[in-house]
Motif scaffolding. Structure first.
Motif: not given
Length: 126
Positions: A8-17, A38-51
């Motif tokens: 995920n480009r948004h998450l990978a970029g945020a981690l690099a910072e 900064r927020v990277v929202d990965l939620a797709f459906r209930a339980g996906v992706p899991s914690f």
């Protein structure tokens, strides 16, 4: 194009910072997200992706020197955190929400079990 790790480009970029001492809140779908980080929202459906899935991916790429979670957390997610963090700091959920306002990054998962939230404190690799 990356061939491994977090794609995920948004998450990978945020981690690099991130730097030493920065906070990363990994949270369930119901956690109130504070204004500021900064927020990277990965939620797709209930339980996906899991914690567990998201935490595992983050821990594979980050140096973490500490973690704080809600004392109210139970079940497999609590066991997961205690397995990763020997010195897991447990605080009341309301306190965790207060602390999350100081996070540099929030990663929202689709987790639907309550209190599946952890505030990670970044370390250094040397």
């Amino acid at each position: 194009m990356k061939k491994a790790g977090i794609l995920n480009r948004h998450l990978a970029g945020a981690l690099a910072e991130l730097g030493h001492g920065d906070g990363v809140l990994v949270c369930d779908a119901g956690m109130p997200i504070p204004a500021g980080p900064r927020v990277v929202d990965l939620a797709f459906r209930a339980g996906v992706p899991s914690f567990a899935e998201v935490l595992g991916g983050l821990l594979a790429e980050l140096v973490v020197e500490g973690a704080t979670a809600a004392r109210e957390l139970r079940g497999p997610n609590r066991a997961l955190l205690e397995g990763h963090f020997r010195d897991l700091d447990l605080v009341p959920h309301e306190r965790l929400k207060e602390l999350s306002a100081g996070a540099r990054l929030v990663v929202r998962t689709g987790e639907a079990r309550p209190y599946a939230n952890v505030l990670l404190r970044c370390g250094v690799f040397f």
